[in-house]
Design a protein around this motif. Structure first.
Motif, PDB file in Angstrom:
ATOM      1  N   ILE A   1      10.594 -19.884  -8.800  1.00 41.04           N
ATOM      2  CA  ILE A   1       9.307 -20.534  -8.512  1.00 41.04           C
ATOM      3  C   ILE A   1       8.680 -19.997  -7.224  1.00 41.04           C
ATOM      4  O   ILE A   1       7.480 -19.710  -7.207  1.00 41.04           O
ATOM      5  CB  ILE A   1       9.442 -22.074  -8.495  1.00 41.04           C
ATOM      6  N   PRO A   2       9.450 -19.810  -6.137  1.00 43.81           N
ATOM      7  CA  PRO A   2       8.808 -19.239  -4.937  1.00 43.81           C
ATOM      8  C   PRO A   2       8.204 -17.855  -5.189  1.00 43.81           C
ATOM      9  O   PRO A   2       7.129 -17.548  -4.675  1.00 43.81           O
ATOM     10  CB  PRO A   2       9.956 -19.153  -3.924  1.00 43.81           C
ATOM     11  N   ILE A   3       8.861 -17.034  -5.998  1.00 39.58           N
ATOM     12  CA  ILE A   3       8.337 -15.706  -6.330  1.00 39.58           C
ATOM     13  C   ILE A   3       7.063 -15.844  -7.159  1.00 39.58           C
ATOM     14  O   ILE A   3       6.068 -15.160  -6.911  1.00 39.58           O
ATOM     15  CB  ILE A   3       9.393 -14.882  -7.106  1.00 39.58           C
ATOM     16  N   ILE A   4       7.090 -16.750  -8.140  1.00 41.53           N
ATOM     17  CA  ILE A   4       5.926 -16.973  -9.004  1.00 41.53           C
ATOM     18  C   ILE A   4       4.744 -17.468  -8.181  1.00 41.53           C
ATOM     19  O   ILE A   4       3.609 -16.994  -8.346  1.00 41.53           O
ATOM     20  CB  ILE A   4       6.279 -17.971 -10.132  1.00 41.53           C
ATOM     21  N   LEU A   5       4.997 -18.409  -7.272  1.00 39.30           N
ATOM     22  CA  LEU A   5       3.918 -18.931  -6.425  1.00 39.30           C
ATOM     23  C   LEU A   5       3.346 -17.842  -5.530  1.00 39.30           C
ATOM     24  O   LEU A   5       2.133 -17.756  -5.325  1.00 39.30           O
ATOM     25  CB  LEU A   5       4.439 -20.098  -5.591  1.00 39.30           C
ATOM     26  N   ASP A   6       4.222 -16.983  -5.001  1.00 39.40           N
ATOM     27  CA  ASP A   6       3.768 -15.875  -4.166  1.00 39.40           C
ATOM     28  C   ASP A   6       2.901 -14.905  -4.971  1.00 39.40           C
ATOM     29  O   ASP A   6       1.863 -14.443  -4.494  1.00 39.40           O
ATOM     30  CB  ASP A   6       4.982 -15.157  -3.569  1.00 39.40           C
ATOM     31  N   LEU A   7       3.321 -14.624  -6.220  1.00 33.57           N
ATOM     32  CA  LEU A   7       2.521 -13.750  -7.082  1.00 33.57           C
ATOM     33  C   LEU A   7       1.157 -14.361  -7.373  1.00 33.57           C
ATOM     34  O   LEU A   7       0.139 -13.663  -7.371  1.00 33.57           O
ATOM     35  CB  LEU A   7       3.253 -13.477  -8.399  1.00 33.57           C
TER      36      LEU A   7
ATOM     37  N   GLY B   1       9.948 -29.687  -3.461  1.00 30.93           N
ATOM     38  CA  GLY B   1       9.920 -29.186  -2.091  1.00 30.93           C
ATOM     39  C   GLY B   1      10.807 -27.959  -1.958  1.00 30.93           C
ATOM     40  O   GLY B   1      11.597 -27.638  -2.850  1.00 30.93           O
ATOM     41  N   GLN B   2      10.698 -27.270  -0.851  1.00 39.10           N
ATOM     42  CA  GLN B   2      11.475 -26.049  -0.642  1.00 39.10           C
ATOM     43  C   GLN B   2      12.971 -26.324  -0.601  1.00 39.10           C
ATOM     44  O   GLN B   2      13.766 -25.588  -1.167  1.00 39.10           O
ATOM     45  CB  GLN B   2      11.025 -25.340   0.640  1.00 39.10           C
ATOM     46  N   SER B   3      13.372 -27.418   0.051  1.00 41.54           N
ATOM     47  CA  SER B   3      14.810 -27.713   0.131  1.00 41.54           C
ATOM     48  C   SER B   3      15.376 -28.077  -1.236  1.00 41.54           C
ATOM     49  O   SER B   3      16.499 -27.705  -1.565  1.00 41.54           O
ATOM     50  CB  SER B   3      15.082 -28.822   1.146  1.00 41.54           C
ATOM     51  N   GLY B   4      14.617 -28.767  -2.074  1.00 38.62           N
ATOM     52  CA  GLY B   4      15.063 -29.085  -3.429  1.00 38.62           C
ATOM     53  C   GLY B   4      15.245 -27.840  -4.273  1.00 38.62           C
ATOM     54  O   GLY B   4      16.221 -27.710  -5.014  1.00 38.62           O
ATOM     55  N   LEU B   5      14.302 -26.903  -4.141  1.00 41.24           N
ATOM     56  CA  LEU B   5      14.419 -25.630  -4.857  1.00 41.24           C
ATOM     57  C   LEU B   5      15.647 -24.856  -4.400  1.00 41.24           C
ATOM     58  O   LEU B   5      16.354 -24.254  -5.204  1.00 41.24           O
ATOM     59  CB  LEU B   5      13.157 -24.782  -4.657  1.00 41.24           C
ATOM     60  N   ASN B   6      15.920 -24.888  -3.096  1.00 41.13           N
ATOM     61  CA  ASN B   6      17.093 -24.183  -2.569  1.00 41.13           C
ATOM     62  C   ASN B   6      18.391 -24.782  -3.099  1.00 41.13           C
ATOM     63  O   ASN B   6      19.326 -24.053  -3.441  1.00 41.13           O
ATOM     64  CB  ASN B   6      17.089 -24.202  -1.043  1.00 41.13           C
ATOM     65  N   VAL B   7      18.472 -26.107  -3.167  1.00 46.80           N
ATOM     66  CA  VAL B   7      19.669 -26.771  -3.688  1.00 46.80           C
ATOM     67  C   VAL B   7      19.894 -26.394  -5.147  1.00 46.80           C
ATOM     68  O   VAL B   7      21.016 -26.036  -5.547  1.00 46.80           O
ATOM     69  CB  VAL B   7      19.569 -28.309  -3.517  1.00 46.80           C
ATOM     70  N   ILE B   8      18.835 -26.457  -5.959  1.00 48.08           N
ATOM     71  CA  ILE B   8      18.952 -26.104  -7.383  1.00 48.08           C
ATOM     72  C   ILE B   8      19.404 -24.659  -7.537  1.00 48.08           C
ATOM     73  O   ILE B   8      20.265 -24.351  -8.352  1.00 48.08           O
ATOM     74  CB  ILE B   8      17.617 -26.363  -8.110  1.00 48.08           C
TER      75      ILE B   8
END
Length: 189
Positions: free
Chosen positions: A23-29, A157-164
């Motif tokens: 998701i972070p990569i997709i959002l950056d794109l 949130g960013q921390s939730g994405l990191n945990v997953i």
């Protein structure tokens, strides 16, 4: 068709594709190039995966590689993908794409080397209908994540994405070890 095998294959592909972790990569794109065509990206990734599932083994036979060898190589690739996810490091570095067309999303983000390797490795262990169901289930998830990525980011949130990402990394690490152990015997004999 075996529900348990289809579920296991789906979870393996889900961990390898790591669409939630992407998701972070997709959002950056999206920020760099604008709109991403979720339908087109999902469809092209599905075509790539199903085509490789059916002709990948023949391609390997053509160049003289058996499925066990590919499965062991795949286990090693999956191992490094898992290490990246768990430790938060980047082993494979790629230049930032100029467009968010089919190339960066469908291939290699969704249907990349890890996915292709996993498909052939799954083929060594599971029946074809179970793998096809796993592909379809994952394409539905990929489509929904691509479509709803902004909402998912706000929700987790960013921390939730990191945990997953780390949880799926550990699962993927265990899968790679199992895949290696179950196929390395065929190489030794």
């Amino acid at each position: 068709m075996n529900f348990k095998d289809a579920f296991t294959a789906s979870m393996i592909l889900f961990a390898v594709i790591d669409i939630i972790g992407s998701i972070p990569i997709i959002l950056d794109l999206r920020k760099k190039v604008g709109h991403i065509q979720s339908e087109k990206a999902s469809l092209v990734a599905g075509i790539i995966m199903i085509a490789f599932l059916f002709v990948g083994e023949e391609i390997l036979n053509l160049i003289g590689i058996d499925v066990s060898s590919f499965a062991v190589a795949g286990a090693i690739v999956i191992f490094f993908l898992a290490i990246e996810m768990v430790l938060g490091i980047q082993i494979y570095k790629e230049d930032a794409p100029e467009t968010a067309s089919i190339v960066p999303i469908a291939f290699p983000l969704i249907a990349g080397a890890g996915t292709m390797t996993s498909l052939l490795s799954l083929r060594a262990e599971y029946a074809l209908p179970n793998i096809i169901i796993a592909i379809v289930v994952n394409l539905i998830v990929v489509y929904l994540v691509l479509k709803l990525s902004g909402r998912i980011e706000k929700l987790l949130g960013q921390s939730g994405l990191n945990v997953i990402r780390k949880v799926f990394g550990v699962i993927l690490l265990a899968i790679s070890i199992k895949l290696f152990a179950s196929n390395v015997g065929g190489l030794i004999n």
